[in-house]
Design a protein around this motif. Sequence first.
Motif, PDB file in Angstrom:
ATOM      1  N   ALA A 100       0.816  -1.215   0.000  1.00 51.67           N
ATOM      2  CA  ALA A 100       0.000   0.000   0.000  1.00 51.67           C
ATOM      3  C   ALA A 100       0.850   1.264   0.000  1.00 51.67           C
ATOM      4  O   ALA A 100       0.308   2.365  -0.142  1.00 51.67           O
ATOM      5  CB  ALA A 100      -0.928  -0.009   1.214  1.00 51.67           C
ATOM      6  N   CYS A 101       2.173   1.099   0.160  1.00 50.96           N
ATOM      7  CA  CYS A 101       3.098   2.236   0.172  1.00 50.96           C
ATOM      8  C   CYS A 101       3.996   2.239  -1.065  1.00 50.96           C
ATOM      9  O   CYS A 101       5.148   2.712  -1.022  1.00 50.96           O
ATOM     10  CB  CYS A 101       3.929   2.222   1.449  1.00 50.96           C
ATOM     11  SG  CYS A 101       2.966   2.521   2.948  1.00 50.96           S
ATOM     12  N   ASP A 102       3.508   1.655  -2.151  1.00 50.72           N
ATOM     13  CA  ASP A 102       4.145   1.762  -3.469  1.00 50.72           C
ATOM     14  C   ASP A 102       5.466   1.034  -3.607  1.00 50.72           C
ATOM     15  O   ASP A 102       6.364   1.458  -4.343  1.00 50.72           O
ATOM     16  CB  ASP A 102       4.329   3.233  -3.884  1.00 50.72           C
ATOM     17  CG  ASP A 102       2.998   3.960  -4.015  1.00 50.72           C
ATOM     18  OD1 ASP A 102       2.005   3.302  -4.375  1.00 50.72           O
ATOM     19  OD2 ASP A 102       2.956   5.163  -3.742  1.00 50.72           O
ATOM     20  N   ARG A 291       3.139   7.525   6.577  1.00 49.90           N
ATOM     21  CA  ARG A 291       2.479   6.874   5.448  1.00 49.90           C
ATOM     22  C   ARG A 291       2.064   5.449   5.802  1.00 49.90           C
ATOM     23  O   ARG A 291       0.983   4.992   5.432  1.00 49.90           O
ATOM     24  CB  ARG A 291       3.427   6.865   4.251  1.00 49.90           C
ATOM     25  CG  ARG A 291       2.749   6.484   2.961  1.00 49.90           C
ATOM     26  CD  ARG A 291       3.683   6.587   1.790  1.00 49.90           C
ATOM     27  NE  ARG A 291       2.960   6.375   0.549  1.00 49.90           N
ATOM     28  CZ  ARG A 291       3.542   6.143  -0.609  1.00 49.90           C
ATOM     29  NH1 ARG A 291       4.866   6.097  -0.675  1.00 49.90           N
ATOM     30  NH2 ARG A 291       2.817   5.961  -1.695  1.00 49.90           N
ATOM     31  N   ALA A 295      -1.756   3.976   5.934  1.00 53.67           N
ATOM     32  CA  ALA A 295      -2.164   2.796   5.161  1.00 53.67           C
ATOM     33  C   ALA A 295      -2.862   1.771   6.037  1.00 53.67           C
ATOM     34  O   ALA A 295      -3.768   1.055   5.584  1.00 53.67           O
ATOM     35  CB  ALA A 295      -0.945   2.170   4.483  1.00 53.67           C
ATOM     36  N   SER A 298      -6.426   3.536   7.364  1.00 53.80           N
ATOM     37  CA  SER A 298      -7.400   3.806   6.302  1.00 53.80           C
ATOM     38  C   SER A 298      -8.037   2.561   5.715  1.00 53.80           C
ATOM     39  O   SER A 298      -9.024   2.644   4.984  1.00 53.80           O
ATOM     40  CB  SER A 298      -6.716   4.584   5.171  1.00 53.80           C
ATOM     41  OG  SER A 298      -5.764   3.750   4.501  1.00 53.80           O
ATOM     42  N   GLY A 299      -7.456   1.387   5.994  1.00 53.62           N
ATOM     43  CA  GLY A 299      -7.944   0.158   5.385  1.00 53.62           C
ATOM     44  C   GLY A 299      -7.253  -0.190   4.083  1.00 53.62           C
ATOM     45  O   GLY A 299      -7.579  -1.210   3.460  1.00 53.62           O
ATOM     46  N   ALA A 300      -6.275   0.634   3.657  1.00 55.74           N
ATOM     47  CA  ALA A 300      -5.583   0.353   2.395  1.00 55.74           C
ATOM     48  C   ALA A 300      -4.815  -0.955   2.476  1.00 55.74           C
ATOM     49  O   ALA A 300      -4.791  -1.737   1.508  1.00 55.74           O
ATOM     50  CB  ALA A 300      -4.642   1.508   2.052  1.00 55.74           C
ATOM     51  N   ALA A 301      -4.162  -1.232   3.610  1.00 52.93           N
ATOM     52  CA  ALA A 301      -3.432  -2.492   3.764  1.00 52.93           C
ATOM     53  C   ALA A 301      -4.378  -3.677   3.794  1.00 52.93           C
ATOM     54  O   ALA A 301      -4.085  -4.737   3.221  1.00 52.93           O
ATOM     55  CB  ALA A 301      -2.582  -2.446   5.039  1.00 52.93           C
ATOM     56  N   GLU A 303      -7.219  -3.888   2.266  1.00 55.56           N
ATOM     57  CA  GLU A 303      -7.667  -4.101   0.884  1.00 55.56           C
ATOM     58  C   GLU A 303      -6.620  -4.861   0.075  1.00 55.56           C
ATOM     59  O   GLU A 303      -6.957  -5.763  -0.703  1.00 55.56           O
ATOM     60  CB  GLU A 303      -7.965  -2.731   0.255  1.00 55.56           C
ATOM     61  CG  GLU A 303      -8.534  -2.794  -1.156  1.00 55.56           C
ATOM     62  CD  GLU A 303      -7.466  -2.650  -2.238  1.00 55.56           C
ATOM     63  OE1 GLU A 303      -7.745  -3.006  -3.405  1.00 55.56           O
ATOM     64  OE2 GLU A 303      -6.347  -2.193  -1.916  1.00 55.56           O
ATOM     65  N   ARG A 304      -5.350  -4.543   0.261  1.00 52.26           N
ATOM     66  CA  ARG A 304      -4.285  -5.274  -0.454  1.00 52.26           C
ATOM     67  C   ARG A 304      -4.242  -6.733  -0.012  1.00 52.26           C
ATOM     68  O   ARG A 304      -4.067  -7.637  -0.834  1.00 52.26           O
ATOM     69  CB  ARG A 304      -2.931  -4.612  -0.177  1.00 52.26           C
ATOM     70  CG  ARG A 304      -2.803  -3.212  -0.699  1.00 52.26           C
ATOM     71  CD  ARG A 304      -2.535  -3.161  -2.174  1.00 52.26           C
ATOM     72  NE  ARG A 304      -2.380  -1.786  -2.617  1.00 52.26           N
ATOM     73  CZ  ARG A 304      -1.652  -1.393  -3.647  1.00 52.26           C
ATOM     74  NH1 ARG A 304      -0.999  -2.300  -4.358  1.00 52.26           N
ATOM     75  NH2 ARG A 304      -1.589  -0.122  -3.994  1.00 52.26           N
ATOM     76  N   ARG A 307      -7.115  -8.628  -1.615  1.00 51.81           N
ATOM     77  CA  ARG A 307      -6.860  -8.859  -3.040  1.00 51.81           C
ATOM     78  C   ARG A 307      -5.844  -9.972  -3.241  1.00 51.81           C
ATOM     79  O   ARG A 307      -5.981 -10.807  -4.144  1.00 51.81           O
ATOM     80  CB  ARG A 307      -6.379  -7.569  -3.704  1.00 51.81           C
ATOM     81  CG  ARG A 307      -7.467  -6.528  -3.926  1.00 51.81           C
ATOM     82  CD  ARG A 307      -6.881  -5.221  -4.430  1.00 51.81           C
ATOM     83  NE  ARG A 307      -6.109  -5.403  -5.669  1.00 51.81           N
ATOM     84  CZ  ARG A 307      -5.271  -4.486  -6.140  1.00 51.81           C
ATOM     85  NH1 ARG A 307      -5.068  -3.354  -5.474  1.00 51.81           N
ATOM     86  NH2 ARG A 307      -4.621  -4.714  -7.268  1.00 51.81           N
TER      87      ARG A 307
END
Length: 431
Positions: A100-102, A291, A295, A298-301, A303-304, A307
């Motif tokens: 999630a951190c590119d 950052r 991640a 926010s739930g970005a991790a 979500e990854r 997936r």
Amino acid sequence: MDVRSLIARIRDGEVPQAADLQGFAAGLADGSVSDAQAGAFAMAVCLKGLSDEGRVALTTGMRDSGDTLEWDLPGPVVDKHSTGGVGDCVSLILAPLLAACDVYVPMISGRGLGHTGGTLDKLEAIPGVNVTPDAAAFRRIVGDVGCAIVGAGGNIAPADARLYAVRDVTATVASVDLITASILSKKLSAGLGAMVLDVKVGSGAFMKTQDEARVLARALVDTANGAGCPTAALLSDMNQPLAPSLGNATEVALCMEVLAGAPAAPRLTELSLALGERLLTLAGQSDPRPRLEAALSSGAALERFARMIHALGGPPDMAEDWRTHLPKAPVCRPVPAPADGRVAAIDGEALGLAVVGLGGGRARESDRIDPAVGLTAVAGLGHCVATGDPLAWVHARDAATAERAAAQVSAAITLGTAADTTPLILDRIDP
């Protein structure tokens, strides 16, 4: 290369040529080095050691004995390695957090060993997950999702597979040089641009003292950097389980809570963030801690992670409905505290073996793992209890194994008036 001459030079304390060590690794892979020669080599290294340059040469030779990966991706390729501990499910959080951190994380992981759990066994607690995709699928998942946690393929560092099997039966496992080459030859085959190491110390780790852990960490960091991969290490405390859940589905469930932003396991969360911060710094990002925290919150991790699970064959709704998918043991019972007091000491290895006894690990290579069994809500150091309060909860297949595990857990946790706690991160080993 004359294998006998190489063994003799190491036996006599001489420094071997790098080309000879690389040739020896190639001979392990193609069969031109015999088992007897491999055993003699391992014993010579165990007794006399290798130079720093020799350790790099052996590592790169073993790495290059099989397939190595190259990547054409828009961001850095990174990974983390842990020396193993109890309740250590950092990989399940850190890989999607980094993605999630590119950065891209092709994480080649292993199964349980002794009293410690295995990342692949934990992932396989999720229905449908295949941790051995073919090379094309592995590459596709890393590129699309940003991370994939898988087992080593059949031709990853075959020289290591050969030498490890010999070491296992010749009492030469406990060599820092050979441990270093074994770990790094597999990790570096993934074509990494940076790596962070988590070297565990304490009752639940293989390394029981800071001194021996520091020696291993220094060897790993120096060798990886010598092989061209920017690497640093953290020494982390394992005198209590890193997370309050031990097992497979039980640890996955805890990770789902952490990824969803719950304060379910502060030590696990903090170590994941600390390792991520060090790794992203090595990969060239400045001030990455905010950052990483964003991640996670926010739930970005999460979500990854969901997936990745779906791409590996798991359910498509893992983020929203993970409780439905994870198996649950039919018997769940508390381990009552025998007296009032404070948790003063924990035998982490004994707790890990209690999970193995429940069926959550392997006593023999052929054993099948029960993904549902384990421990939850394990009391940490310093936790105050009254008589009868639960020290942990046992999740078992039947009442008899639950009773046996409860007795093991009770014996592993010492109550007193004070706890001798240590910092989570004990030391940092930089290039």
